[in-house]
Design a protein around this motif. Structure first.
Motif, short mmCIF file in Angstrom:
data_model
loop_
_atom_site.label_atom_id
_atom_site.label_comp_id
_atom_site.label_asym_id
_atom_site.label_seq_id
_atom_site.Cartn_x
_atom_site.Cartn_y
_atom_site.Cartn_z
N HIS A 25 -131.83 7.11 9.96
CA HIS A 25 -131.87 6.07 11.02
C HIS A 25 -130.85 5.92 11.95
CE1 HIS A 25 -134.33 4.90 7.50
NE2 HIS A 25 -133.17 4.80 6.85
N THR A 26 -129.68 6.12 11.70
CA THR A 26 -128.48 6.03 12.52
C THR A 26 -127.72 7.43 12.87
OG1 THR A 26 -126.93 5.45 10.87
CG2 THR A 26 -128.06 3.74 12.04
N GLY A 27 -128.02 8.53 11.79
CA GLY A 27 -127.42 9.67 12.19
C GLY A 27 -125.94 9.76 11.49
N GLY A 28 -125.55 8.67 10.85
CA GLY A 28 -124.35 8.36 10.37
C GLY A 28 -123.80 9.22 9.28
N LEU A 29 -122.99 9.80 9.01
CA LEU A 29 -122.57 10.53 7.68
C LEU A 29 -121.88 10.03 6.68
CD1 LEU A 29 -121.50 13.86 9.41
CD2 LEU A 29 -123.85 13.33 8.13
N TYR A 30 -122.40 9.44 5.69
CA TYR A 30 -121.71 8.47 4.72
C TYR A 30 -121.41 9.39 3.64
CZ TYR A 30 -123.86 4.47 6.85
OH TYR A 30 -124.45 3.68 7.76
N PRO A 31 -120.32 9.05 2.59
CA PRO A 31 -120.04 9.52 1.38
C PRO A 31 -121.24 9.59 0.58
CG PRO A 31 -118.12 8.30 2.18
CD PRO A 31 -119.35 8.03 3.11
N ALA A 32 -121.63 10.77 -0.30
CA ALA A 32 -122.74 10.66 -1.12
C ALA A 32 -122.28 10.08 -2.39
CB ALA A 32 -123.24 12.02 -1.21
N GLY A 33 -121.03 9.75 -2.62
CA GLY A 33 -120.73 9.35 -3.78
C GLY A 33 -119.03 9.40 -3.85
N PHE A 34 -118.32 8.90 -5.02
CA PHE A 34 -116.92 8.90 -5.06
C PHE A 34 -116.38 9.38 -6.46
CE2 PHE A 34 -117.00 6.41 -1.15
CZ PHE A 34 -115.78 6.65 -0.49
N GLU A 35 -115.33 10.12 -6.41
CA GLU A 35 -114.42 10.13 -7.36
C GLU A 35 -113.40 9.29 -7.47
OE1 GLU A 35 -115.22 12.42 -10.09
OE2 GLU A 35 -117.07 13.13 -9.02
N ILE A 36 -113.20 8.44 -8.56
CA ILE A 36 -112.25 7.41 -8.74
C ILE A 36 -111.24 7.92 -9.80
CG2 ILE A 36 -111.66 4.84 -9.12
CD1 ILE A 36 -113.50 5.65 -6.71
N ALA A 37 -109.79 7.67 -9.49
CA ALA A 37 -108.88 7.89 -10.39
C ALA A 37 -107.77 6.79 -10.42
CB ALA A 37 -108.27 9.26 -10.36
N VAL A 38 -107.47 6.44 -11.52
CA VAL A 38 -106.31 5.40 -11.82
C VAL A 38 -105.27 5.99 -12.82
CG1 VAL A 38 -105.48 3.13 -12.27
CG2 VAL A 38 -107.52 3.46 -11.21
N PRO A 39 -104.35 7.05 -12.30
CA PRO A 39 -103.65 7.76 -13.62
C PRO A 39 -102.75 7.08 -14.50
CG PRO A 39 -103.36 8.86 -11.20
CD PRO A 39 -104.11 7.51 -11.11
N SER A 40 -102.18 5.81 -13.77
CA SER A 40 -101.58 4.93 -14.72
C SER A 40 -102.21 4.52 -16.04
CB SER A 40 -100.88 3.92 -14.11
OG SER A 40 -101.86 2.93 -13.55
N ARG A 41 -103.69 4.22 -15.81
CA ARG A 41 -104.42 3.74 -16.93
C ARG A 41 -105.29 4.79 -17.47
NH1 ARG A 41 -104.13 -1.79 -16.04
NH2 ARG A 41 -106.05 -2.38 -17.63
N ALA A 42 -105.20 6.00 -17.13
CA ALA A 42 -105.83 7.09 -17.54
C ALA A 42 -107.25 7.00 -17.45
CB ALA A 42 -105.56 7.22 -19.18
N LEU A 43 -107.80 6.54 -16.26
CA LEU A 43 -108.98 6.14 -15.56
C LEU A 43 -109.56 7.09 -14.85
CD1 LEU A 43 -110.36 2.59 -15.07
CD2 LEU A 43 -111.04 4.56 -13.86
N THR A 44 -110.90 7.71 -15.03
CA THR A 44 -111.43 8.48 -14.14
C THR A 44 -112.93 7.85 -14.09
OG1 THR A 44 -112.02 10.10 -15.59
CG2 THR A 44 -110.10 10.35 -14.19
N LEU A 45 -113.50 7.96 -12.82
CA LEU A 45 -114.82 7.80 -12.77
C LEU A 45 -115.52 8.22 -11.67
CD1 LEU A 45 -115.05 3.61 -12.79
CD2 LEU A 45 -116.07 5.14 -14.51
N THR A 46 -116.78 8.77 -11.81
CA THR A 46 -117.60 9.59 -10.75
C THR A 46 -118.91 8.19 -10.32
OG1 THR A 46 -117.26 11.61 -11.58
CG2 THR A 46 -119.22 11.34 -10.44
N LEU A 47 -118.52 8.29 -9.35
CA LEU A 47 -119.97 7.03 -8.81
C LEU A 47 -120.80 7.75 -8.14
CD1 LEU A 47 -117.69 4.03 -7.29
CD2 LEU A 47 -118.68 3.96 -9.53
N THR A 48 -122.20 7.32 -8.57
CA THR A 48 -123.11 7.93 -8.08
C THR A 48 -124.26 6.78 -7.50
OG1 THR A 48 -123.14 9.80 -9.37
CG2 THR A 48 -125.19 9.67 -8.28
N PRO A 49 -124.85 6.73 -5.95
CA PRO A 49 -125.95 5.85 -5.89
C PRO A 49 -127.06 5.89 -6.54
CG PRO A 49 -124.81 6.94 -3.85
CD PRO A 49 -124.40 7.78 -4.95
#
Length: 346
Positions: A270-294
């Motif tokens: 629609h706009t030609g904008g290039l958006y992230p297709a997802g994200f890798e999230i990390a919080v090392p102090s809490r030993a937390l990792t997440l892969t976010l997918t639409p």
């Protein structure tokens, strides 16, 4: 009278702070939800009410109802995750005859924000109702608040830049238990799920050199609530990062070591904008990792003068060596168009 800046020391009181703050230029009431019916069909929605100030403060007594001191507008979007369809809508109004507005939800006026028949209502202590409908898509939900408001940042402000003077006042009702109906082309379905509600107000939250942000509000399967965002400059470089987490016992902490890494790109047809297709999230102090997918690749809203991506996402990852899943929403701004009204050149 000048616009007020978000400064340290704000003391939050409810229900007062569910209502408008007309000494600040920009404000929004924002709800996103992930829902499912008893057959497992999944849905997502966004309902946002915006208040864009024109003059500080409210109307003076006896002034004309046509005198405009603020511009109300609202966005409603609906994702049928199972059918892979997405619809979005926009409304605006002067509110001269009460058809749109904002209020502290006490006494005779229980509505917090409304635009015609779209509304968020406080129906009792820790209970709310949310309604929106347009072009064959509708949500009608009762929301039960089971956790205290989650205040973001420190000293009453949520910074939006490493430079001083760019911040907002910002809290969330993170895990509202939802029940009610969704309607698709005249057919209603009973649903339940979780809703995340944000309320934020500011005058100069973005620095003039900042172009947009990536935000997410997530419910984790271990009972934790996670809010995170990063802000980008006009060259697309990350210039600020922040987040908050609430554990299952209710303790809230600011995240100091958040990492948000875009994964792949999605080009808007629609706009030609290039958006992230997802994200890798990390919080090392809490030993937390997440892969976010639409849940659906194309959840871009084209609502002039705005174009932004706002959609239901799922996550998978680990916390302290144990598997965890996440559900919630992701917002991506500044990729398909300029964000207006959130910064002021000095």
């Amino acid at each position: 009278m000048e616009w007020r800046a978000a400064e340290p020391g704000w003391k939050y009181f409810f229900p007062r702070d569910h209502g408008p703050h007309r000494e600040f230029k920009t404000e929004w009431w924002y709800a996103t939800g992930t829902l499912a019916d008893d057959q497992g069909r999944e849905f997502g929605f966004q309902l946002t009410f915006f208040r864009q100030g024109i003059r500080p403060g409210g109307k003076s007594p006896g002034s004309s109802r046509f005198r405009v001191t603020e511009l109300p507008f609202a966005h409603f979007a609906f994702t049928d995750c199972s059918a892979k369809t997405f619809r979005h809508f926009q409304r605006s109004s002067r509110g001269s005859f009460g058809e749109a507005g904002f209020s502290i939800p006490t006494g005779k006026e229980s509505r917090m924000a409304w635009m015609e028949d779209w509304e968020i209502i406080r129906i009792g202590p820790d209970r709310y109702r949310l309604k929106a409908s347009d072009a064959g898509r509708a949500v009608d939900l009762t929301l039960v608040q089971e956790r205290e408001p989650m205040v973001h940042g420190e000293k009453g402000i949520s910074p939006k830049s490493s430079k001083p003077g760019h911040a907002s006042h910002y809290y969330s009702l993170t895990r509202l238990k939802a029940s009610g109906t969704v309607t698709i082309d005249g057919k209603s379905r009973s649903v339940s799920g979780l809703v995340w509600f944000d309320h934020e107000w500011a005058t100069n939250s973005l620095d003039p050199g900042e172009a947009g942000w990536d935000w997410s509000g997530l419910h984790l399967s271990n009972g934790e609530d996670l809010m995170l965002f990063r802000i980008r400059d006009k060259q697309g470089k990350q210039v600020f990062l922040s987040g908050s987490i609430r554990d299952a016992k209710g303790s809230v902490s600011a995240i100091k070591d958040l990492v948000m890494t875009p994964g792949g790109t999605w080009k808007s047809p629609h706009t030609g904008g290039l958006y992230p297709a997802g994200f890798e999230i990390a919080v090392p102090s809490r030993a937390l990792t997440l892969t976010l997918t639409p849940q659906l690749a194309d959840q871009e809203l084209l609502l002039p003068p705005f174009a932004y991506w706002e959609g239901a996402v799922k996550g998978e990852g680990w916390v302290n060596g144990s598997p965890v899943t996440a559900s919630g929403y992701l917002e991506l701004t500044g990729y398909g168009g300029k964000i207006l009204g959130l910064s002021q050149e000095k």
